[in-house]
Design an enzyme around this catalytic site. Structure first.
Site, PDB file in Angstrom:
ATOM      1  N   LYS A  30       0.840  -1.208   0.000  1.00 19.44           N
ATOM      2  CA  LYS A  30       0.000   0.000   0.000  1.00 19.44           C
ATOM      3  C   LYS A  30       0.873   1.256   0.000  1.00 19.44           C
ATOM      4  CE  LYS A  30      -0.308  -0.113   5.056  1.00 19.44           C
ATOM      5  NZ  LYS A  30      -1.167  -0.474   6.210  1.00 19.44           N
ATOM      6  N   ARG A  61     -11.693   0.580  14.452  1.00 21.62           N
ATOM      7  CA  ARG A  61     -11.294   1.306  13.256  1.00 21.62           C
ATOM      8  C   ARG A  61     -11.935   0.583  12.091  1.00 21.62           C
ATOM      9  NH1 ARG A  61      -4.912   1.574  11.771  1.00 21.62           N
ATOM     10  NH2 ARG A  61      -5.513  -0.463  11.006  1.00 21.62           N
ATOM     11  N   TYR A  68      13.784  31.375   7.473  1.00 22.52           N
ATOM     12  CA  TYR A  68      12.581  32.054   7.957  1.00 22.52           C
ATOM     13  C   TYR A  68      12.609  32.209   9.464  1.00 22.52           C
ATOM     14  CZ  TYR A  68      10.420  31.372   3.384  1.00 22.52           C
ATOM     15  OH  TYR A  68      10.129  31.409   2.064  1.00 22.52           O
ATOM     16  N   MET A  83      10.193  24.699   2.459  1.00 20.41           N
ATOM     17  CA  MET A  83       9.476  23.807   1.533  1.00 20.41           C
ATOM     18  C   MET A  83      10.428  23.104   0.569  1.00 20.41           C
ATOM     19  SD  MET A  83       6.405  24.656  -1.146  1.00 20.41           S
ATOM     20  CE  MET A  83       5.312  25.320   0.094  1.00 20.41           C
TER      21      MET A  83
HETATM   22  C1  LIG Z   1      -0.652  -1.644   6.772  1.00 19.75           C
HETATM   23  C2  LIG Z   1      -1.335  -2.890   7.154  1.00 19.75           C
HETATM   24  C3  LIG Z   1      -0.595  -4.073   7.321  1.00 19.75           C
HETATM   25  C4  LIG Z   1       0.912  -4.085   7.297  1.00 19.75           C
HETATM   26  O1  LIG Z   1       1.349  -3.629   8.548  1.00 19.75           O
HETATM   27  P1  LIG Z   1       2.904  -3.499   8.886  1.00 19.75           P
HETATM   28  O2  LIG Z   1       2.940  -3.228  10.331  1.00 19.75           O
HETATM   29  O3  LIG Z   1       3.382  -2.356   8.061  1.00 19.75           O
HETATM   30  O4  LIG Z   1       3.527  -4.777   8.497  1.00 19.75           O
HETATM   31  C5  LIG Z   1      -1.272  -5.240   7.583  1.00 19.75           C
HETATM   32  N1  LIG Z   1      -2.617  -5.253   7.693  1.00 19.75           N
HETATM   33  C6  LIG Z   1      -3.366  -4.148   7.561  1.00 19.75           C
HETATM   34  C7  LIG Z   1      -4.835  -4.244   7.689  1.00 19.75           C
HETATM   35  C8  LIG Z   1      -2.757  -2.927   7.299  1.00 19.75           C
HETATM   36  O5  LIG Z   1      -3.481  -1.812   7.179  1.00 19.75           O
END
Ligand SMILES: *Cc1c(COP(=O)(O)O)cnc(C)c1O
Length: 378
Positions: free
Chosen positions: A49, A140, A263, A311
């Site tokens: 992801k 969640r 800045y 930036m």
């Molecule tokens: C991001 C995620 C993972 C991977 O988690 P890591 O701690 O980065 O290995 C696994 N399961 C879900 C549902 C996630 O959102």
């Protein structure tokens, strides 16, 4: 002199292109994948992801798949479809999508989807491969235990769907002594029992991510979903970071004592010194919150970034009498083997976690990839 010759005539790393450069070491991803492959008996899902945690989803996916991962995991369906568009045929699970998603695209691309509610389940077209998602205690994503039996019963009735998995997630696996881990493991076991009692036969039971996989064999079940660990994010430091960020010095100047830098004059030179400028700022992912603490490596020595990170640029105190010159290479972070700061140090300077640093890198640095070669199974 051609452009290529010109590039070759310049010094190392980022200075080869004359630009900030982010290099991705896929040999580290390969080694980390094999580490997890040896650690678990079940399947290994590589979580790619957020563009593979900023490392490039497609190249990370390919590397993981030839080094022992058998499946891929992403958040949105769009991320899954991008893997398919790149020609990746391995099983892919997408776990977070609104009810109104065009689920037909998932079926057409053979993307498996996680289902966190009865409403999601009801929206799915024929042929969808489903992982029922139980909230094991993060409040969640996933169905909370009180409503869990409903999607299980409905899925068992839905002849047009295939339930291939049950998934959960742990809130505190990075703190092995936390008693909540056992509570959440038991909740997952209960959820699987409820699914089975409803008549489902899920093949994939998966609860653990990186921390659970490293810390708690009882959380492994039939598959681990590994994200952070593939990229060397590991509190025990047994894994290899894959990113190195470098930049050439754009300019160098002498300044007198009392010179205010950047800045708000966030730093004022206490004595005469030499300042260097790099073209990397918070738009490129250097956390502004690290201002006043961050360091970089220049000429083999740690040097402080001074003033506020802005930036597009940051200023380095190269020290009185420095002989650094424009074009000299600055290493912002890397694996740490040459004394350069690590992403973990940057995260602590910014009061955050490594995940946020690596996924926050901008698109401006030139990407360079060190390939992992043909790969090795087990
Ligand atoms: C991001 C995620 C993972 C991977 O988690 P890591 O701690 O980065 O290995 C696994 N399961 C879900 C549902 C996630 O959102």
């Amino acid at each position: 002199m051609t452009l290529v010759d010109h590039a070759r005539s310049l010094p190392l790393g980022g200075a080869e292109t004359g630009k900030p450069e982010l290099s991705v070491d896929l040999t580290a991803v390969a080694a980390n994948t094999r580490h997890f492959r040896r650690l678990i008996d079940g399947e290994l899902m590589a979580v790619v992801k957020a563009d593979g945690f900023g490392h490039g989803a497609t190249q990370v996916a390919r590397t993981a798949l030839v080094n022992g991962a058998t499946r891929l995991g992403v958040t949105s369906l769009a991320e899954a479809l991008a893997l398919r568009a790149a020609g990746i045929r391995a099983p892919v699970l997408s776990w977070l999508n609104p009810v109104a998603t065009d689920w037909r695209q998932a079926v057409a691309a053979e993307v498996e989807v996680a289902v966190p509610s009865l409403q999601h389940l009801t929206a799915l077209p024929a042929g969808t491969a489903v992982h029922l998602h139980l909230d094991c205690g993060l409040a969640r994503d996933g169905a909370e235990p009180a409503v869990w039996p409903a999607p299980c019963a409905a899925a068992a009735q839905a002849q047009h769907l295939r339930v291939v998995g049950v998934m959960g997630h742990l809130s505190s696996a990075d703190v092995p002594a936390d008693p909540v881990n056992a509570v959440q493991r038991e909740r997952f076991d209960w959820g699987v029992q409820v699914a089975r009692a409803a008549g489902l036969q899920p093949q994939h039971l998966h609860l653990a991510a990186t921390a659970g996989t490293l810390n708690d064999p009882l959380s492994h079940h039939t598959m681990s979903r590994i994200g952070a660990g593939l990229f060397g994010i590991d509190p025990l430091n047994r894994l290899r970071p894959a990113l190195t960020l470098t930049a050439p010095l754009v300019s160098v100047r002498q300044v007198g004592a009392g010179t205010g830098v950047g800045y708000g004059h966030g730093w004022v030179a206490p004595e005469a010194t030499v300042l260097g400028l790099i073209a990397l700022g918070y738009a490129d992912g250097l956390p502004r919150a690290a201002s006043g603490q961050a360091q970089v490596l220049v000429g083999g020595r740690r040097r402080a970034l001074v003033g506020r990170i802005s930036m597009d640029m940051a200023v380095i105190d190269l020290g009185p009498g420095s002989s650094a010159r424009p074009g000299d290479l600055v290493t912002v972070f890397g694996p740490g083997e040459q004394g350069e700061p690590t992403v973990a140090e940057w995260a602590s300077w910014a009061g955050t976690i490594e995940h946020e640093v690596v996924t926050g890198l901008g698109t401006r640095p030139v990407r360079r990839v060190r390939s992992a070669g043909p790969g090795r199974q087990r």
